[in-house]
Design a protein around this motif. Sequence first.
Motif, PDB file in Angstrom:
ATOM      1  N   GLY A 155       0.131   9.990   6.321  1.00 22.67           N
ATOM      2  CA  GLY A 155      -0.033   8.545   6.519  1.00 22.67           C
ATOM      3  C   GLY A 155      -1.330   7.963   5.996  1.00 22.67           C
ATOM      4  N   SER A 156      -2.189   8.780   5.447  1.00 29.30           N
ATOM      5  CA  SER A 156      -3.450   8.261   4.917  1.00 29.30           C
ATOM      6  C   SER A 156      -3.172   7.298   3.754  1.00 29.30           C
ATOM      7  CB  SER A 156      -4.305   9.441   4.425  1.00 29.30           C
ATOM      8  OG  SER A 156      -5.498   8.964   3.835  1.00 29.30           O
ATOM      9  N   GLU A 157      -3.814   6.130   3.771  1.00 26.15           N
ATOM     10  CA  GLU A 157      -3.577   5.138   2.716  1.00 26.15           C
ATOM     11  C   GLU A 157      -4.245   5.607   1.421  1.00 26.15           C
ATOM     12  OE1 GLU A 157      -4.947   1.415   4.324  1.00 26.15           O
ATOM     13  OE2 GLU A 157      -3.039   1.079   5.347  1.00 26.15           O
ATOM     14  N   THR A 206       0.840  -1.199   0.000  1.00 25.46           N
ATOM     15  CA  THR A 206       0.000   0.000   0.000  1.00 25.46           C
ATOM     16  C   THR A 206       0.873   1.245   0.000  1.00 25.46           C
ATOM     17  OG1 THR A 206      -1.633  -1.210   1.284  1.00 25.46           O
ATOM     18  CG2 THR A 206      -1.852   1.175   1.263  1.00 25.46           C
ATOM     19  N   TYR A 207       0.414   2.255  -0.691  1.00 26.05           N
ATOM     20  CA  TYR A 207       1.125   3.536  -0.747  1.00 26.05           C
ATOM     21  C   TYR A 207       0.338   4.576   0.050  1.00 26.05           C
ATOM     22  CZ  TYR A 207       3.766   1.408  -4.579  1.00 26.05           C
ATOM     23  OH  TYR A 207       4.552   0.585  -5.346  1.00 26.05           O
ATOM     24  N   SER A 208       0.979   5.084   1.109  1.00 26.95           N
ATOM     25  CA  SER A 208       0.327   6.080   1.961  1.00 26.95           C
ATOM     26  C   SER A 208       0.872   7.470   1.667  1.00 26.95           C
ATOM     27  CB  SER A 208       0.588   5.753   3.439  1.00 26.95           C
ATOM     28  OG  SER A 208       0.043   4.506   3.752  1.00 26.95           O
ATOM     29  N   CYS A 209       0.145   8.462   2.133  1.00 26.23           N
ATOM     30  CA  CYS A 209       0.602   9.844   2.004  1.00 26.23           C
ATOM     31  C   CYS A 209       1.838  10.034   2.886  1.00 26.23           C
ATOM     32  CB  CYS A 209      -0.514  10.788   2.450  1.00 26.23           C
ATOM     33  SG  CYS A 209      -0.016  12.516   2.551  1.00 26.23           S
ATOM     34  N   SER A 257     -12.659   8.631  -1.860  1.00 26.66           N
ATOM     35  CA  SER A 257     -12.698   9.622  -0.780  1.00 26.66           C
ATOM     36  C   SER A 257     -11.300   9.993  -0.291  1.00 26.66           C
ATOM     37  CB  SER A 257     -13.519   9.090   0.392  1.00 26.66           C
ATOM     38  OG  SER A 257     -12.839   8.018   1.013  1.00 26.66           O
ATOM     39  N   LYS A 258     -10.290   9.249  -0.735  1.00 26.73           N
ATOM     40  CA  LYS A 258      -8.924   9.466  -0.244  1.00 26.73           C
ATOM     41  C   LYS A 258      -8.238  10.645  -0.900  1.00 26.73           C
ATOM     42  CE  LYS A 258      -8.577   5.735   2.374  1.00 26.73           C
ATOM     43  NZ  LYS A 258      -8.171   5.748   3.781  1.00 26.73           N
ATOM     44  N   VAL A 259      -8.725  11.056  -2.063  1.00 27.89           N
ATOM     45  CA  VAL A 259      -8.055  12.130  -2.806  1.00 27.89           C
ATOM     46  C   VAL A 259      -9.041  13.227  -3.198  1.00 27.89           C
ATOM     47  CG1 VAL A 259      -6.185  10.691  -3.716  1.00 27.89           C
ATOM     48  CG2 VAL A 259      -8.343  10.856  -4.968  1.00 27.89           C
ATOM     49  N   LEU A 278       4.759   9.764  -1.436  1.00 32.56           N
ATOM     50  CA  LEU A 278       4.221   8.498  -0.963  1.00 32.56           C
ATOM     51  C   LEU A 278       5.165   7.786  -0.002  1.00 32.56           C
ATOM     52  CD1 LEU A 278       3.080   7.184  -4.483  1.00 32.56           C
ATOM     53  CD2 LEU A 278       1.580   8.146  -2.707  1.00 32.56           C
ATOM     54  N   LYS A 279       4.576   6.899   0.783  1.00 34.96           N
ATOM     55  CA  LYS A 279       5.371   5.994   1.615  1.00 34.96           C
ATOM     56  C   LYS A 279       4.823   4.597   1.394  1.00 34.96           C
ATOM     57  CE  LYS A 279       6.931   4.980   6.244  1.00 34.96           C
ATOM     58  NZ  LYS A 279       6.712   5.119   7.673  1.00 34.96           N
TER      59      LYS A 279
END
Length: 175
Positions: free
Chosen positions: A96-98, A89-92, A122-124, A170-171
């Motif tokens: 840290g939001s996925e 998974t790539y988080s912010c 809803s994440k972006v 990304l993280k």
Amino acid sequence: MIALRLMTLLLISLFAFSCTSKTQDKQQTAAPSDSITNEAYRNSKMEKIVKTDAEWKKELSDEQYRVLRQKGTERAFTGKYFDLKDDGTYSCAACGSELFSSLQKFDSGCGWPSYTAPLDSSKVEFHKDISFGMVRTEVLCAKCGSHLGHVFDDGPEPTGNRYCINSVSLKFIKK
Ligand code: FE
């Protein structure tokens, strides 16, 4: 006679305006954004993280701050994730939001990590970006408002979208 000339001028003006309008319509249609941009309004209920510029600067590396908070772009083919094929998974990188999954990642050849869709719409959030003489759709983290990259409508199925995201935004968390 004068009335005829006026009528001719009016018709020419109307024709010119009609052509201009068509050109503008075409430009707006060409922007991959309009249908997607509306999602930003549906996403507005997400809990937001708000920090001062000084706080972000303290928490992020210089490069992260430049890209995430100042809407910068890393150089193509230099980021650590553009070629990564691991599952995860790539988080912010800021909050840290996925945001994205390796399941939607594909090799676009553009030099930045590319995805057909976020983990969840809803994440972006999306903003119209008219910088550098182009009309593009900017992609931001819905939770913290950080700049992630841009989305284009030349991606593969099933969405036809190409989320072109900076690695530095990304993280990656390996599965
Ligand atoms: Fe974020």
